[in-house]
Scaffold this motif. Structure first.
Motif, PDB file in Angstrom:
ATOM      1  N   GLN A  33      94.226   1.146 -74.001  1.00 21.94           N
ATOM      2  CA  GLN A  33      94.373   2.115 -75.085  1.00 21.94           C
ATOM      3  C   GLN A  33      95.010   3.394 -74.532  1.00 21.94           C
ATOM      4  OE1 GLN A  33      93.214   1.980 -78.453  1.00 21.94           O
ATOM      5  NE2 GLN A  33      92.838  -0.185 -78.138  1.00 21.94           N
ATOM      6  N   GLU A  46      89.388  13.882 -79.880  1.00 18.06           N
ATOM      7  CA  GLU A  46      90.465  12.902 -79.799  1.00 18.06           C
ATOM      8  C   GLU A  46      91.505  13.199 -80.878  1.00 18.06           C
ATOM      9  OE1 GLU A  46      90.680   8.179 -80.462  1.00 18.06           O
ATOM     10  OE2 GLU A  46      89.300   8.834 -78.879  1.00 18.06           O
ATOM     11  N   VAL A  47      92.776  13.218 -80.487  1.00 19.98           N
ATOM     12  CA  VAL A  47      93.871  13.499 -81.407  1.00 19.98           C
ATOM     13  C   VAL A  47      94.484  12.205 -81.925  1.00 19.98           C
ATOM     14  CG1 VAL A  47      96.134  14.603 -81.640  1.00 19.98           C
ATOM     15  CG2 VAL A  47      94.346  15.688 -80.276  1.00 19.98           C
ATOM     16  N   ALA A  48      94.720  11.240 -81.027  1.00 25.49           N
ATOM     17  CA  ALA A  48      95.355   9.979 -81.413  1.00 25.49           C
ATOM     18  C   ALA A  48      95.016   8.910 -80.390  1.00 25.49           C
ATOM     19  CB  ALA A  48      96.869  10.160 -81.516  1.00 25.49           C
ATOM     20  N   ARG A  49      95.159   7.648 -80.826  1.00 24.76           N
ATOM     21  CA  ARG A  49      94.879   6.515 -79.939  1.00 24.76           C
ATOM     22  C   ARG A  49      95.631   5.296 -80.471  1.00 24.76           C
ATOM     23  NH1 ARG A  49      89.948   4.240 -77.155  1.00 24.76           N
ATOM     24  NH2 ARG A  49      89.178   6.373 -77.191  1.00 24.76           N
ATOM     25  N   PHE A  50      96.186   4.493 -79.577  1.00 20.70           N
ATOM     26  CA  PHE A  50      96.748   3.203 -79.968  1.00 20.70           C
ATOM     27  C   PHE A  50      96.733   2.262 -78.777  1.00 20.70           C
ATOM     28  CE2 PHE A  50     100.560   5.414 -78.523  1.00 20.70           C
ATOM     29  CZ  PHE A  50     101.275   4.429 -77.845  1.00 20.70           C
TER      30      PHE A  50
END
Length: 175
Positions: A33, A46-50
Motif C-alpha cells: 500500500q 492519513e491523506v490518501a492510500r492505494f
C-alpha cells in the motif's frame, strides 16, 4: 525525538519505508500500500492510500524498499514487482458541477493557476464520468458534449446526471 515519547502510532505498515515529500510523509507498507500521511505530532492523519504493489506474499513479494520520487513520479518496488506512478499536479481542474434544468449539469474546467485556457488546448481536453470512483480510468465514459471556451474558461453544458445517486467527473489532457 529528544524524550523518545511515542506521540502516535499506526498499525498495518509492517517493515515498509517512509520518506518526507513536500511536507508529507510517503510510506510504502510491507504489503504494497502506498500511503500519504500528514505529519502531525498529535495524531495520525492519513491523506490518501492505494495498492501500488499487488499480490503480497510473505516469502516472495514484500515491500521493504524506500519509495523514490522524481518529477512528480513515485517509484516503488518489492521483491517481485516494480511500479511507477505519475502523481504530478494536473494543470487543469474541474469546478463542482452546477445543476441545470431537467436533471442536467454544467461542468467548468479551469487551469489550476487561474491563467486562461488557451484555445489551442481545447481539442485535447477530455472529460470523463463514472458512477463508481474506484473504476479503472479506462472504464470511465468519455463525455462527447461540446466544449465551449469563454474568457479562458471551458464550459460543458447539458451533461446528463443520470439516475445514479452519485456521479464522478475527471478532466485530463492526454499527450
Amino acid at each position: 525525538m529528544r524524550s523518545g515519547a511515542v506521540k502516535w502510532s499506526a498499525n498495518g505498515f509492517g517493515r515498509g519505508a517512509t520518506i518526507l515529500v513536500d511536507e508529507h510523509l510517503l510510506s510504502i507498507t510491507e504489503n504494497g500500500q502506498l500511503v500519504l500521511v500528514q505529519p502531525n505530532t498529535n495524531a495520525y492523519t492519513e491523506v490518501a492510500r492505494f495498492l501500488a504493489i499487488p499480490n503480497y506474499d510473505d516469502f516472495t513479494n514484500k515491500c521493504w524498499n524506500t519509495p523514490a520520487v522524481s518529477d512528480g513520479r513515485v517509484y516503488v518496488r518489492s521483491t517481485a514487482w516494480g511500479a511507477c506512478f505519475d502523481l504530478s499536479m494536473p494543470d487543469l481542474k474541474l469546478d463542482p458541477p452546477q445543476p441545470l434544468a431537467t436533471g442536467e449539469l454544467r461542468l467548468t474546467v479551469r487551469t489550476v493557476t487561474g491563467a486562461p485556457v488557451d484555445s489551442n488546448r481545447l481539442a485535447g481536453i477530455e472529460v470523463r464520468a463514472a458512477s463508481d470512483i474506484v473504476q479503472a480510468l479506462t472504464q470511465w465514459t468519455q463525455l462527447t458534449n461540446r466544449l465551449v471556451l469563454t474568457d479562458g474558461v471551458v464550459r460543458i453544458d447539458s451533461v446528463n446526471s443520470g439516475t445514479q445517486p452519485r456521479k464522478f467527473f475527471i478532466v485530463s489532457e492526454p499527450k
